[in-house]
Scaffold this motif. Structure first.
Motif, PDB file in Angstrom:
ATOM      1  N   VAL A  42      25.017   9.802   3.004  1.00 19.41           N
ATOM      2  CA  VAL A  42      25.951  10.427   3.952  1.00 19.41           C
ATOM      3  C   VAL A  42      25.183  11.193   5.022  1.00 19.41           C
ATOM      4  CG1 VAL A  42      27.716  12.234   4.185  1.00 19.41           C
ATOM      5  CG2 VAL A  42      27.918  10.509   2.392  1.00 19.41           C
ATOM      6  N   ALA A  43      24.156  11.918   4.615  1.00 22.36           N
ATOM      7  CA  ALA A  43      23.351  12.672   5.584  1.00 22.36           C
ATOM      8  C   ALA A  43      22.650  11.729   6.555  1.00 22.36           C
ATOM      9  CB  ALA A  43      22.327  13.540   4.854  1.00 22.36           C
ATOM     10  N   LYS A  44      22.163  10.616   6.043  1.00 24.81           N
ATOM     11  CA  LYS A  44      21.485   9.635   6.892  1.00 24.81           C
ATOM     12  C   LYS A  44      22.453   9.032   7.901  1.00 24.81           C
ATOM     13  CE  LYS A  44      18.598   5.516   6.634  1.00 24.81           C
ATOM     14  NZ  LYS A  44      17.988   4.514   5.762  1.00 24.81           N
ATOM     15  N   VAL A  45      23.638   8.654   7.445  1.00 25.20           N
ATOM     16  CA  VAL A  45      24.646   8.090   8.351  1.00 25.20           C
ATOM     17  C   VAL A  45      25.066   9.128   9.380  1.00 25.20           C
ATOM     18  CG1 VAL A  45      27.032   7.250   8.465  1.00 25.20           C
ATOM     19  CG2 VAL A  45      25.479   6.348   6.725  1.00 25.20           C
ATOM     20  N   LYS A  46      25.215  10.372   8.943  1.00 26.47           N
ATOM     21  CA  LYS A  46      25.599  11.455   9.855  1.00 26.47           C
ATOM     22  C   LYS A  46      24.560  11.617  10.960  1.00 26.47           C
ATOM     23  CE  LYS A  46      27.326  16.176   9.382  1.00 26.47           C
ATOM     24  NZ  LYS A  46      27.483  17.297   8.440  1.00 26.47           N
ATOM     25  N   ASP A  47      23.282  11.597  10.585  1.00 29.98           N
ATOM     26  CA  ASP A  47      22.208  11.710  11.574  1.00 29.98           C
ATOM     27  C   ASP A  47      22.216  10.521  12.533  1.00 29.98           C
ATOM     28  OD1 ASP A  47      21.371  14.099  10.501  1.00 29.98           O
ATOM     29  OD2 ASP A  47      19.747  13.207   9.306  1.00 29.98           O
ATOM     30  N   GLU A  48      22.454   9.322  11.999  1.00 35.42           N
ATOM     31  CA  GLU A  48      22.493   8.135  12.850  1.00 35.42           C
ATOM     32  C   GLU A  48      23.662   8.193  13.821  1.00 35.42           C
ATOM     33  OE1 GLU A  48      22.400   4.664  10.366  1.00 35.42           O
ATOM     34  OE2 GLU A  48      20.385   5.113   9.625  1.00 35.42           O
ATOM     35  N   VAL A  49      24.806   8.667  13.346  1.00 35.35           N
ATOM     36  CA  VAL A  49      25.984   8.787  14.219  1.00 35.35           C
ATOM     37  C   VAL A  49      25.710   9.801  15.329  1.00 35.35           C
ATOM     38  CG1 VAL A  49      28.377   9.602  14.300  1.00 35.35           C
ATOM     39  CG2 VAL A  49      27.669   8.012  12.520  1.00 35.35           C
ATOM     40  N   LYS A  50      25.061  10.921  14.967  1.00 37.01           N
ATOM     41  CA  LYS A  50      24.716  11.918  15.988  1.00 37.01           C
ATOM     42  C   LYS A  50      23.782  11.313  17.030  1.00 37.01           C
ATOM     43  CE  LYS A  50      25.200  16.155  13.284  1.00 37.01           C
ATOM     44  NZ  LYS A  50      24.475  17.280  12.668  1.00 37.01           N
ATOM     45  N   GLY A  51      22.815  10.507  16.580  1.00 38.98           N
ATOM     46  CA  GLY A  51      21.888   9.866  17.510  1.00 38.98           C
ATOM     47  C   GLY A  51      22.591   8.887  18.434  1.00 38.98           C
ATOM     48  N   VAL A  52      23.487   8.087  17.866  1.00 42.33           N
ATOM     49  CA  VAL A  52      24.234   7.117  18.679  1.00 42.33           C
ATOM     50  C   VAL A  52      25.131   7.851  19.666  1.00 42.33           C
ATOM     51  CG1 VAL A  52      26.047   5.354  18.574  1.00 42.33           C
ATOM     52  CG2 VAL A  52      24.125   5.265  16.984  1.00 42.33           C
ATOM     53  N   TYR A  53      25.763   8.938  19.208  1.00 38.47           N
ATOM     54  CA  TYR A  53      26.625   9.724  20.093  1.00 38.47           C
ATOM     55  C   TYR A  53      25.826  10.301  21.255  1.00 38.47           C
ATOM     56  CZ  TYR A  53      29.552  13.512  21.802  1.00 38.47           C
ATOM     57  OH  TYR A  53      30.266  14.359  22.607  1.00 38.47           O
ATOM     58  N   ALA A  54      24.662  10.855  20.954  1.00 38.75           N
ATOM     59  CA  ALA A  54      23.829  11.441  22.008  1.00 38.75           C
ATOM     60  C   ALA A  54      23.383  10.372  23.001  1.00 38.75           C
ATOM     61  CB  ALA A  54      22.604  12.123  21.394  1.00 38.75           C
TER      62      ALA A  54
END
Length: 93
Positions: A42-54
């Motif tokens: 979940v933490a990994k997906v959250k970080d990836e989503v933040k990166g894609v959002y940015a």
């Protein structure tokens, strides 16, 4: 024969109870491990989503700036053309 059958059934019963107990203990350990792996995923997906959002936000900002510049250029051309046509009309009068 009856004694052998009862011993067999007793052995099967004890084996089943031991098997269930071992299975339960293994599942409890697995539960902790699965929970940790799930939290990590979940933490990994959250970080990836933040990166894609940015990245998407940055691209959108670049596109907005590009469109704004193009609109400004077109507005200047239209204003220049209108001004030029106004002078030409004034000269013909």
């Amino acid at each position: 024969m009856k004694n052998e059958t009862s011993n067999l059934l007793l052995g099967l019963g004890i084996g089943a109870v031991v098997g269930v107990a071992v299975g339960y203990l293994m599942v409890a350990d697995n539960r902790k491990k699965l929970a940790e792996e799930f939290d990590h995923a979940v933490a990994k997906v959250k970080d990836e989503v933040k990166g894609v959002y940015a990245k998407a936000k940055s691209k959108a900002e670049e596109a907005r700036e590009h469109v704004s510049e193009n609109v400004h250029d077109v507005a200047e051309k239209v204003a220049g053309k209108t001004e030029h046509e106004g002078r030409a009309a004034a000269e013909t009068k």
